[in-house]
Design a protein around this motif. Sequence first.
Motif, PDB file in Angstrom:
ATOM      1  N   ILE A 147      -8.106   1.306  -1.132  1.00 44.03           N
ATOM      2  CA  ILE A 147      -8.045  -0.027  -1.732  1.00 44.03           C
ATOM      3  C   ILE A 147      -9.379  -0.379  -2.385  1.00 44.03           C
ATOM      4  O   ILE A 147      -9.436  -0.857  -3.517  1.00 44.03           O
ATOM      5  CB  ILE A 147      -7.673  -1.076  -0.674  1.00 44.03           C
ATOM      6  N   ALA A 148     -10.461  -0.121  -1.663  1.00 49.48           N
ATOM      7  CA  ALA A 148     -11.787  -0.477  -2.177  1.00 49.48           C
ATOM      8  C   ALA A 148     -12.142   0.307  -3.438  1.00 49.48           C
ATOM      9  O   ALA A 148     -12.793  -0.222  -4.346  1.00 49.48           O
ATOM     10  CB  ALA A 148     -12.839  -0.242  -1.094  1.00 49.48           C
ATOM     11  N   ASN A 149     -11.718   1.573  -3.506  1.00 48.93           N
ATOM     12  CA  ASN A 149     -12.097   2.431  -4.635  1.00 48.93           C
ATOM     13  C   ASN A 149     -10.936   2.798  -5.548  1.00 48.93           C
ATOM     14  O   ASN A 149     -11.122   3.516  -6.525  1.00 48.93           O
ATOM     15  CB  ASN A 149     -12.738   3.729  -4.117  1.00 48.93           C
ATOM     16  N   GLY A 150      -9.729   2.328  -5.210  1.00 48.70           N
ATOM     17  CA  GLY A 150      -8.568   2.674  -6.025  1.00 48.70           C
ATOM     18  C   GLY A 150      -8.618   2.023  -7.402  1.00 48.70           C
ATOM     19  O   GLY A 150      -9.213   0.954  -7.584  1.00 48.70           O
ATOM     20  N   ARG A 151      -7.998   2.657  -8.366  1.00 43.56           N
ATOM     21  CA  ARG A 151      -8.002   2.141  -9.740  1.00 43.56           C
ATOM     22  C   ARG A 151      -6.908   1.098  -9.920  1.00 43.56           C
ATOM     23  O   ARG A 151      -5.770   1.285  -9.490  1.00 43.56           O
ATOM     24  CB  ARG A 151      -7.807   3.286 -10.728  1.00 43.56           C
TER      25      ARG A 151
END
Length: 257
Positions: free
Chosen positions: A50-54
Amino acid sequence: MSPIKNGPVNHEIDINTISGFFIEYLGFNPIEELRIIDWLVLPQQVLLSIANGRIFHDGLERMKEIVAKLEYYPRDLWLYQLSNQWERIAQEEAFMGRCGQVGDELGSRIVATRLISDIMGLCFLMGRQYAPYIKWFGTAFSKLKSAEVLTPLFTKILDADTWQERQDHLVKAYGYIAKLHNDLDITDSLTAEVSQFHNRPFKINHAEKFAEAIHAIIQDDEVKQLPKYLGGINQYVDSTDVLSYTNKFRRFWSMYQ
């Protein structure tokens, strides 16, 4: 997935509401207030996604709010897990040498590998970064600043032929992570020097002193009431079938009750 020449095609595209997606993916709605227990049963690999997802489009401008909320642990939950990670090291740091002393070379290597893994996990926490699942664990670690110093030491630990040689390299790794802790400036400065395990010839960092010092600065009363050295789900569960499926990792709520 496999190619087909005719018939219906499954494009692996789902249509859902924002709330519906997160309830299915996390087991709760992050638009609402997050409970401490919600944080602790979420695998880091899920939080990382979630934090790094596009995000390709956020027309309702709701995703930005959710991503910001889940960007990293609240401070006292971070301290709670940081303390527990040091305790994990404390519980086994003498065993690498003990196994070697009784001629169990395989056991000594296994313990050394576990200690390396725990030190890597500690570095993710100290760097306030979520750790990915095992396939990408080493790759993600290599991008941390601490990897520049620790990776050569880890290689020497794994290549060592005796427990004494293995210990010499572990001692250097212990000294470095102690320095990293002191650089965080969250507790009084703690010594990086190693000493013997009681009267036995095993050099250890006495990692419990870091665990205790960190736990002592937790302010939130609810966090203080958590099982002292249980930690987040990644610190006591190592099962792909649990960490990859919402309906399974959510069952670990009971660990905190």
